[in-house]
Design a protein around this motif. Sequence first.
Motif, mmCIF file in Angstrom:
data_model
loop_
_atom_site.group_PDB
_atom_site.id
_atom_site.type_symbol
_atom_site.label_atom_id
_atom_site.label_comp_id
_atom_site.label_asym_id
_atom_site.label_seq_id
_atom_site.Cartn_x
_atom_site.Cartn_y
_atom_site.Cartn_z
ATOM 1 N N THR A 1 -0.074 -10.546 -2.876
ATOM 2 C CA THR A 1 -0.713 -9.880 -4.047
ATOM 3 C C THR A 1 -0.876 -8.386 -3.795
ATOM 4 O O THR A 1 -0.638 -7.489 -4.836
ATOM 5 C CB THR A 1 -2.226 -10.155 -4.011
ATOM 6 O OG1 THR A 1 -2.219 -11.861 -4.360
ATOM 7 C CG2 THR A 1 -3.119 -9.600 -5.166
ATOM 8 N N PHE A 2 -1.070 -7.804 -2.406
ATOM 9 C CA PHE A 2 -1.185 -6.409 -2.644
ATOM 10 C C PHE A 2 0.309 -5.534 -2.396
ATOM 11 O O PHE A 2 0.361 -4.695 -3.042
ATOM 12 C CB PHE A 2 -1.665 -6.239 -1.020
ATOM 13 C CG PHE A 2 -3.099 -6.646 -0.762
ATOM 14 C CD1 PHE A 2 -3.988 -6.414 -1.750
ATOM 15 C CD2 PHE A 2 -3.399 -7.374 0.462
ATOM 16 C CE1 PHE A 2 -5.451 -6.811 -1.830
ATOM 17 C CE2 PHE A 2 -4.572 -7.730 0.514
ATOM 18 C CZ PHE A 2 -5.600 -7.372 -0.516
ATOM 19 N N LEU A 3 1.284 -6.420 -2.113
ATOM 20 C CA LEU A 3 2.548 -6.056 -2.309
ATOM 21 C C LEU A 3 2.959 -5.639 -3.725
ATOM 22 O O LEU A 3 3.600 -4.807 -4.173
ATOM 23 C CB LEU A 3 3.576 -7.061 -1.497
ATOM 24 C CG LEU A 3 5.282 -6.525 -1.781
ATOM 25 C CD1 LEU A 3 5.666 -5.470 -1.159
ATOM 26 C CD2 LEU A 3 6.125 -7.727 -1.430
ATOM 27 N N LEU A 4 2.554 -6.937 -4.714
ATOM 28 C CA LEU A 4 3.188 -6.533 -5.903
ATOM 29 C C LEU A 4 2.033 -5.560 -6.709
ATOM 30 O O LEU A 4 2.739 -5.023 -7.681
ATOM 31 C CB LEU A 4 2.808 -8.292 -6.715
ATOM 32 C CG LEU A 4 3.770 -9.303 -6.162
ATOM 33 C CD1 LEU A 4 3.593 -10.585 -6.651
ATOM 34 C CD2 LEU A 4 5.158 -8.840 -6.398
ATOM 35 N N ALA A 5 0.826 -5.880 -6.308
ATOM 36 C CA ALA A 5 -0.017 -4.490 -6.897
ATOM 37 C C ALA A 5 0.582 -3.201 -6.737
ATOM 38 O O ALA A 5 0.486 -2.144 -7.425
ATOM 39 C CB ALA A 5 -1.190 -4.786 -6.420
ATOM 40 N N GLY A 6 1.301 -2.864 -5.402
ATOM 41 C CA GLY A 6 2.014 -1.934 -5.103
ATOM 42 C C GLY A 6 3.185 -1.587 -6.072
ATOM 43 O O GLY A 6 3.482 -0.440 -6.414
ATOM 44 N N ALA A 7 3.823 -2.666 -6.071
ATOM 45 C CA ALA A 7 5.132 -2.710 -7.071
ATOM 46 C C ALA A 7 4.892 -2.203 -8.508
ATOM 47 O O ALA A 7 5.445 -1.328 -9.236
ATOM 48 C CB ALA A 7 5.685 -3.994 -7.143
ATOM 49 N N LEU A 8 3.694 -2.786 -8.946
ATOM 50 C CA LEU A 8 3.300 -2.343 -10.149
ATOM 51 C C LEU A 8 2.588 -1.091 -10.499
ATOM 52 O O LEU A 8 2.911 -0.453 -11.374
ATOM 53 C CB LEU A 8 2.191 -3.658 -10.799
ATOM 54 C CG LEU A 8 2.679 -4.827 -10.894
ATOM 55 C CD1 LEU A 8 1.452 -5.740 -11.546
ATOM 56 C CD2 LEU A 8 3.635 -4.925 -12.108
ATOM 57 N N THR A 9 2.354 -0.564 -9.547
ATOM 58 C CA THR A 9 1.947 0.883 -9.163
ATOM 59 C C THR A 9 3.139 1.914 -9.581
ATOM 60 O O THR A 9 3.272 2.930 -10.300
ATOM 61 C CB THR A 9 1.163 1.446 -7.890
ATOM 62 O OG1 THR A 9 -0.127 0.269 -7.736
ATOM 63 C CG2 THR A 9 0.615 2.791 -8.183
ATOM 64 N N LEU B 1 0.853 -1.295 0.123
ATOM 65 C CA LEU B 1 0.090 0.142 -0.058
ATOM 66 C C LEU B 1 0.987 1.167 0.054
ATOM 67 O O LEU B 1 0.528 2.183 -0.632
ATOM 68 C CB LEU B 1 -0.930 -0.069 1.089
ATOM 69 C CG LEU B 1 -2.164 -1.027 1.165
ATOM 70 C CD1 LEU B 1 -2.468 -1.332 2.416
ATOM 71 C CD2 LEU B 1 -3.393 -0.684 0.228
ATOM 72 N N ALA B 2 1.934 1.224 0.704
ATOM 73 C CA ALA B 2 2.865 2.509 0.733
ATOM 74 C C ALA B 2 3.381 2.651 -0.547
ATOM 75 O O ALA B 2 3.738 3.743 -1.006
ATOM 76 C CB ALA B 2 4.081 2.039 1.753
ATOM 77 N N LEU B 3 3.586 1.455 -1.503
ATOM 78 C CA LEU B 3 4.253 1.734 -2.828
ATOM 79 C C LEU B 3 3.257 2.319 -3.764
ATOM 80 O O LEU B 3 3.690 3.152 -4.663
ATOM 81 C CB LEU B 3 4.682 0.315 -3.333
ATOM 82 C CG LEU B 3 6.023 -0.346 -2.645
ATOM 83 C CD1 LEU B 3 6.078 -1.713 -3.312
ATOM 84 C CD2 LEU B 3 7.259 0.322 -3.078
ATOM 85 N N ALA B 4 2.087 2.173 -3.269
ATOM 86 C CA ALA B 4 0.940 2.717 -4.209
ATOM 87 C C ALA B 4 0.869 4.229 -3.730
ATOM 88 O O ALA B 4 0.231 5.102 -4.598
ATOM 89 C CB ALA B 4 -0.041 1.818 -4.089
ATOM 90 N N ALA B 5 0.906 4.202 -2.535
ATOM 91 C CA ALA B 5 0.503 5.749 -2.002
ATOM 92 C C ALA B 5 1.798 6.793 -2.313
ATOM 93 O O ALA B 5 1.623 7.951 -2.536
ATOM 94 C CB ALA B 5 0.481 5.579 -0.477
ATOM 95 N N TYR B 6 3.026 6.413 -2.325
ATOM 96 C CA TYR B 6 3.941 7.308 -2.682
ATOM 97 C C TYR B 6 3.743 8.103 -4.077
ATOM 98 O O TYR B 6 4.072 9.443 -3.958
ATOM 99 C CB TYR B 6 5.490 6.424 -2.834
ATOM 100 C CG TYR B 6 5.927 5.973 -1.603
ATOM 101 C CD1 TYR B 6 5.633 6.663 -0.371
ATOM 102 C CD2 TYR B 6 6.309 4.733 -1.336
ATOM 103 C CE1 TYR B 6 6.166 6.158 0.904
ATOM 104 C CE2 TYR B 6 7.242 4.271 -0.260
ATOM 105 C CZ TYR B 6 6.868 4.901 0.970
ATOM 106 O OH TYR B 6 7.240 4.208 2.196
ATOM 107 N N PRO B 7 3.388 7.452 -4.940
ATOM 108 C CA PRO B 7 3.016 8.336 -6.259
ATOM 109 C C PRO B 7 2.007 9.357 -5.831
ATOM 110 O O PRO B 7 1.979 10.358 -6.511
ATOM 111 C CB PRO B 7 2.722 7.151 -7.227
ATOM 112 C CG PRO B 7 3.371 5.997 -6.849
ATOM 113 C CD PRO B 7 3.397 5.892 -5.147
ATOM 114 N N ILE B 8 0.954 8.905 -5.134
ATOM 115 C CA ILE B 8 -0.098 9.786 -4.792
ATOM 116 C C ILE B 8 0.410 10.843 -4.075
ATOM 117 O O ILE B 8 0.150 12.198 -4.316
ATOM 118 C CB ILE B 8 -1.171 9.028 -3.920
ATOM 119 C CG1 ILE B 8 -1.931 7.839 -4.776
ATOM 120 C CG2 ILE B 8 -2.390 9.856 -3.628
ATOM 121 C CD1 ILE B 8 -2.712 8.390 -6.211
ATOM 122 N N GLY B 9 1.365 10.763 -3.238
ATOM 123 C CA GLY B 9 1.753 11.786 -2.131
ATOM 124 C C GLY B 9 2.752 12.617 -3.312
ATOM 125 O O GLY B 9 2.623 14.008 -3.002
#
Length: 439
Positions: free
Chosen positions: A119-127, A48-56
């Motif tokens: 799955t959530f880790l990899l989804a963040g990585a793909l983000t 979730l953090a990996l996905a949140a950094y781009p939003i940040g």
Amino acid sequence: MKLPDDVELRVLQHETFRYFLHEASPVNGLIADKTEPGWPASIAATGLALAAYPIGVDRSFISRDEAIEPTLKVLRFFWTSPQGTEPDATGYRGFFYHFLDMQTGRRAWDCEVSTIDTTFLLAGALTARIFFDRDTDEEQEIRALAEALYKRADWQWAQNGGETVSHGWRPETGFIPYRWEGYDEALLLYVMGLGSPTFPLPQSSYAAWCSTYEWKECQGIEFLYAGPLFTHQLSHIWIDFRGIQDYYMREKDIDYFENSRRATFVQQRYAIDNPLGFAHYGSCCWGITASDGPGPVTLKIDGITREFQDYVGRGVPYGPDDGTIAPWVVVASVPFAPEIVLPTVDHFIHEVKLKSQNPYGFKASFNPTFPDKSGSPYGWISPWHYGLNQGPIVLMIENYRTGLLWEWMRSCPYLTAGLRRAGFRGGWLDEQHEDDRTG
């Protein structure tokens, strides 16, 4: 003075985002599962953090360089960390242990190699792979590592000889006997597994999963049932299900987005009906899901014996329900039903004052029925913040306000391939396919 809804959401989003800055390991970038001292990292919270950094970056909470540093740190860690059958490894067959030591990155608590948390880790990585698109050495490395991590996951191994996917595996005992069956957050898992270019799930696995669905009527509303509200949200963080349907949803003439909208209204109606008579339940006080709680303890309150739980998967309408409300899960429903979510968020901020003196927005949960020594009319309040709660707040506020994460992930070839292999058609997916053919 009450701020406009959009301003309140932006403030809440920013406050919540800080969790991923301050609860990250300086050694490897892993994100703490919760704020209790000595607690391990959660790989789902890290995703979730990996996905949140781009939003940040897009919201100007941090600079692009400030987002690159933790992203690269954590992706390098997962790529180089030990994968094997040793009981203190970090993962196996491209999947990772649910909880990891914050310093060493090794397995914590004899936990399982978790298919859903990976799955959530990899989804963040793909983000990160989608967002960091510049031609610099660091951003090229982010893209390469994210893709390599996704391609390494052996989804076929995770089936353990069956059609559906196992919950996980332990080196001491092998595969967990439970499988991802019945509608829940595994919708993302199956789409990710189907889209793999290296170890793809067979299409039959998705059909097998859908065959375990339960369509029910609850609180006068028909929907694809799952009790805890978070199960109707987590897959939607990354995938825009508006207007696209698989075979099951074509038969029901709705989509998964509408299904989550219905699940949100079921929650509110249940709280209004309040069949168990818990304190303060109502139109602006609802949100029952997997969450922290004040138990385990049994107390007699106003002549009624109540059993209070600690961290359990609370659900509606069949329980368990002990009067515990999770504000984060309400916020994460804002794309689906803003007309009932926004007044509830306002109630949590201004009446319950759940952000008061908290560093990261809302605390995890509260229970107005449980007697609290502080004398608060809203009873027990969890002392902790959880990474798994913080991420959906940041990301679903963004999807509601701008649809930005959905837009990014529509360009992820692995997710779109997984959706098509699962039988999804319509809406943006067909439009994109037509553009690909004519382009």
